[in-house]
Design a protein around this motif. Structure first.
Motif, mmCIF file in Angstrom:
data_model
loop_
_atom_site.group_PDB
_atom_site.id
_atom_site.type_symbol
_atom_site.label_atom_id
_atom_site.label_comp_id
_atom_site.label_asym_id
_atom_site.label_seq_id
_atom_site.Cartn_x
_atom_site.Cartn_y
_atom_site.Cartn_z
ATOM 1 N N ALA A 154 35.244 44.111 42.852
ATOM 2 C CA ALA A 154 36.539 44.326 42.209
ATOM 3 C C ALA A 154 36.409 45.271 41.032
ATOM 4 O O ALA A 154 35.337 45.417 40.439
ATOM 5 C CB ALA A 154 37.129 42.993 41.755
ATOM 6 N N GLU A 155 37.537 45.890 40.687
ATOM 7 C CA GLU A 155 37.587 46.824 39.566
ATOM 8 C C GLU A 155 37.803 46.096 38.240
ATOM 9 O O GLU A 155 37.174 46.416 37.229
ATOM 10 C CB GLU A 155 38.734 47.816 39.802
ATOM 11 C CG GLU A 155 38.800 48.954 38.793
ATOM 12 C CD GLU A 155 37.749 50.026 39.040
ATOM 13 O OE1 GLU A 155 37.231 50.584 38.046
ATOM 14 O OE2 GLU A 155 37.453 50.308 40.216
ATOM 15 N N ALA A 156 38.702 45.126 38.220
ATOM 16 C CA ALA A 156 39.110 44.483 36.972
ATOM 17 C C ALA A 156 38.199 43.309 36.640
ATOM 18 O O ALA A 156 38.026 42.393 37.454
ATOM 19 C CB ALA A 156 40.551 43.999 37.073
ATOM 20 N N THR A 157 37.642 43.316 35.429
ATOM 21 C CA THR A 157 36.811 42.193 35.008
ATOM 22 C C THR A 157 37.631 40.914 34.920
ATOM 23 O O THR A 157 37.107 39.812 35.152
ATOM 24 C CB THR A 157 36.139 42.481 33.658
ATOM 25 O OG1 THR A 157 37.138 42.891 32.708
ATOM 26 C CG2 THR A 157 35.103 43.577 33.794
ATOM 27 N N SER A 158 38.923 41.023 34.602
ATOM 28 C CA SER A 158 39.761 39.825 34.537
ATOM 29 C C SER A 158 39.834 39.132 35.890
ATOM 30 O O SER A 158 39.798 37.889 35.982
ATOM 31 C CB SER A 158 41.169 40.187 34.052
ATOM 32 O OG SER A 158 41.779 41.132 34.917
ATOM 33 N N GLU A 159 39.935 39.904 36.951
ATOM 34 C CA GLU A 159 40.016 39.324 38.290
ATOM 35 C C GLU A 159 38.693 38.678 38.683
ATOM 36 O O GLU A 159 38.663 37.610 39.309
ATOM 37 C CB GLU A 159 40.422 40.400 39.302
ATOM 38 C CG GLU A 159 40.847 39.863 40.643
ATOM 39 C CD GLU A 159 41.392 40.949 41.560
ATOM 40 O OE1 GLU A 159 42.092 40.590 42.524
ATOM 41 O OE2 GLU A 159 41.131 42.150 41.326
ATOM 42 N N LYS A 160 37.592 39.316 38.284
ATOM 43 C CA LYS A 160 36.275 38.743 38.561
ATOM 44 C C LYS A 160 36.087 37.433 37.793
ATOM 45 O O LYS A 160 35.604 36.431 38.344
ATOM 46 C CB LYS A 160 35.177 39.745 38.185
ATOM 47 C CG LYS A 160 35.195 41.037 38.990
ATOM 48 C CD LYS A 160 34.110 41.975 38.488
ATOM 49 C CE LYS A 160 34.178 43.325 39.165
ATOM 50 N NZ LYS A 160 33.102 44.246 38.736
ATOM 51 N N GLN A 161 36.449 37.444 36.514
ATOM 52 C CA GLN A 161 36.310 36.233 35.716
ATOM 53 C C GLN A 161 37.198 35.113 36.259
ATOM 54 O O GLN A 161 36.790 33.942 36.308
ATOM 55 C CB GLN A 161 36.660 36.526 34.259
ATOM 56 C CG GLN A 161 35.628 37.387 33.548
ATOM 57 C CD GLN A 161 36.051 37.770 32.143
ATOM 58 O OE1 GLN A 161 37.177 37.507 31.718
ATOM 59 N NE2 GLN A 161 35.149 38.405 31.414
ATOM 60 N N ALA A 162 38.398 35.460 36.672
ATOM 61 C CA ALA A 162 39.297 34.451 37.230
ATOM 62 C C ALA A 162 38.706 33.830 38.486
ATOM 63 O O ALA A 162 38.784 32.606 38.686
ATOM 64 C CB ALA A 162 40.665 35.074 37.527
ATOM 65 N N MET A 163 38.102 34.645 39.337
ATOM 66 C CA MET A 163 37.476 34.114 40.544
ATOM 67 C C MET A 163 36.324 33.179 40.190
ATOM 68 O O MET A 163 36.147 32.121 40.820
ATOM 69 C CB MET A 163 36.977 35.259 41.431
ATOM 70 C CG MET A 163 36.249 34.793 42.684
ATOM 71 S SD MET A 163 37.273 33.804 43.816
ATOM 72 C CE MET A 163 38.252 35.102 44.581
ATOM 73 N N ALA A 164 35.548 33.547 39.171
ATOM 74 C CA ALA A 164 34.421 32.706 38.778
ATOM 75 C C ALA A 164 34.890 31.339 38.301
ATOM 76 O O ALA A 164 34.345 30.300 38.700
ATOM 77 C CB ALA A 164 33.607 33.406 37.690
ATOM 78 N N HIS A 165 35.905 31.310 37.439
ATOM 79 C CA HIS A 165 36.414 30.030 36.947
ATOM 80 C C HIS A 165 37.103 29.242 38.068
ATOM 81 O O HIS A 165 37.040 28.005 38.096
ATOM 82 C CB HIS A 165 37.365 30.254 35.773
ATOM 83 C CG HIS A 165 36.663 30.700 34.531
ATOM 84 N ND1 HIS A 165 35.832 29.877 33.811
ATOM 85 C CD2 HIS A 165 36.651 31.900 33.888
ATOM 86 C CE1 HIS A 165 35.352 30.533 32.770
ATOM 87 N NE2 HIS A 165 35.829 31.762 32.803
ATOM 88 N N PHE A 166 37.739 29.950 38.985
ATOM 89 C CA PHE A 166 38.380 29.322 40.139
ATOM 90 C C PHE A 166 37.352 28.600 41.015
ATOM 91 O O PHE A 166 37.627 27.522 41.562
ATOM 92 C CB PHE A 166 39.106 30.404 40.942
ATOM 93 C CG PHE A 166 39.848 29.919 42.148
ATOM 94 C CD1 PHE A 166 40.995 29.149 42.019
ATOM 95 C CD2 PHE A 166 39.419 30.252 43.421
ATOM 96 C CE1 PHE A 166 41.701 28.717 43.138
ATOM 97 C CE2 PHE A 166 40.115 29.828 44.548
ATOM 98 C CZ PHE A 166 41.256 29.059 44.400
ATOM 99 N N GLY A 192 28.815 24.610 36.165
ATOM 100 C CA GLY A 192 27.485 24.854 36.723
ATOM 101 C C GLY A 192 27.336 26.084 37.580
ATOM 102 O O GLY A 192 26.272 26.326 38.154
ATOM 103 N N THR A 193 28.404 26.893 37.683
ATOM 104 C CA THR A 193 28.344 28.130 38.465
ATOM 105 C C THR A 193 27.852 29.273 37.600
ATOM 106 O O THR A 193 28.363 29.491 36.495
ATOM 107 C CB THR A 193 29.738 28.462 39.034
ATOM 108 O OG1 THR A 193 30.119 27.438 39.956
ATOM 109 C CG2 THR A 193 29.736 29.809 39.756
ATOM 110 N N ALA A 194 26.858 30.023 38.091
ATOM 111 C CA ALA A 194 26.363 31.205 37.390
ATOM 112 C C ALA A 194 27.339 32.357 37.602
ATOM 113 O O ALA A 194 27.953 32.483 38.668
ATOM 114 C CB ALA A 194 24.981 31.588 37.900
#
Length: 274
Positions: A154-166, A192-194
């Motif tokens: 993905a391009e947007a770090t916000s979208e990546k971070q949202a997926m990680a927390h999701f 516990g997710t990296a």
């Protein structure tokens, strides 16, 4: 369990560095599982079956992709017989290949790898969150598989971070690819997710995102293409992220960046020095 994820291979410089050095990394550091994003491996655009096989033979267990997956037209055909090459899971139904698969690590663990593509500033595909949620619900960590890795291209770090927390607490690692620049936010989330926003690229960093500098600079100045993008072929840096996984839970115990060679400051997982 010890896992290594390497960011986007870019051109000959990046792929040759990985093919040359990965066998020793696997052997010297007892790596149980290796994932490589290969979507820029063939001249910066897509990956050929020959290059794919060379990366797998060097020690990669699976190769992920992203928005350039179909740039080599033969991929539409050979991806059907190559179950260790993934395309984004949120392509519409009927797309060739697969977006996730379960693999067996060297230590016998079952590893689910999923490749998703973001939609912010990217081609509009189906919803990656719905696709990943369905996958995590039907293939739960600790019951069906021993580890789960999500390549969020993905391009947007916000979208990546949202997926990680999701996915926190449901996946072992969520790692971003696509922007070719390694980030400094590697961490273990509360569940516990990296996570790391971008693993960077395996390629020549004396470049613009792995490409020779003149054409990108010209396009910024003149807003007119004057030629093709071509990969820079100087010394490559190998960039990625290493994760130590708790075998009992499938969650991360430790995460650290990996950078070897080229122009970037070196970084080596502390656990590998023990």
């Amino acid at each position: 369990m010890r896992l290594l994820f390497l960011g986007d291979l870019v051109g000959r410089s990046g792929r040759e560095a990985v093919i040359d050095q990965l066998p020793a990394l696997v052997e010297d550091h007892a790596l149980d599982f290796v994932i490589v994003n290969g979507e820029n491996a063939a001249g910066g655009f897509g990956i050929t079956e020959e290059i794919l096989q060379n990366v797998l033979d060097a020690g990669a267990d699976v190769v992920t992709t992203g928005n350039h997956v179909w740039d080599q037209r033969d991929t539409l055909v050979y991806i059907e017989r190559q179950d260790r090459l993934l395309r984004p899971i949120n392509f519409p139904p009927g797309a060739p290949g697969r977006g996730a698969n379960i693999f067996t690590a060297r230590n016998g663990a079952r590893v689910l790898v999923a490749n998703a593509m973001g939609r912010v500033f990217m081609d509009s595909l189906d919803d990656p969150f719905t696709a990943i949620d369905t996958l995590l619900e039907t293939t739960p960590l600790g019951r069906v598989v021993d580890a789960i890795v999500i390549d969020m291209h993905a391009e947007a770090t916000s979208e990546k971070q949202a997926m990680a927390h999701f996915a926190d607490g449901r996946a072992t690692l969520v790692v971003g690819t696509h922007t070719h620049v390694p980030t400094a936010d590697h961490q273990i989330l509360p569940g516990g997710t990296a996570y790391m926003s971008d693993a960077g690229m395996c390629g020549d960093y004396d470049s613009v995102l792995g490409m020779e500098k003149d054409e990108p600079i010209s396009r910024f100045l003149r807003k007119i293409p004057s030629g093709r993008f071509s990969p820079a072929n100087g010394e490559a840096s190998i960039s990625g992220v290493a994760v130590e996984i708790d075998d009992a839970t499938g969650l991360a115990r430790e995460i650290a960046p990996l950078r070897i060679g080229g122009r970037l400051s070196p970084a080596f997982p502390p656990a590998w020095r023990r």
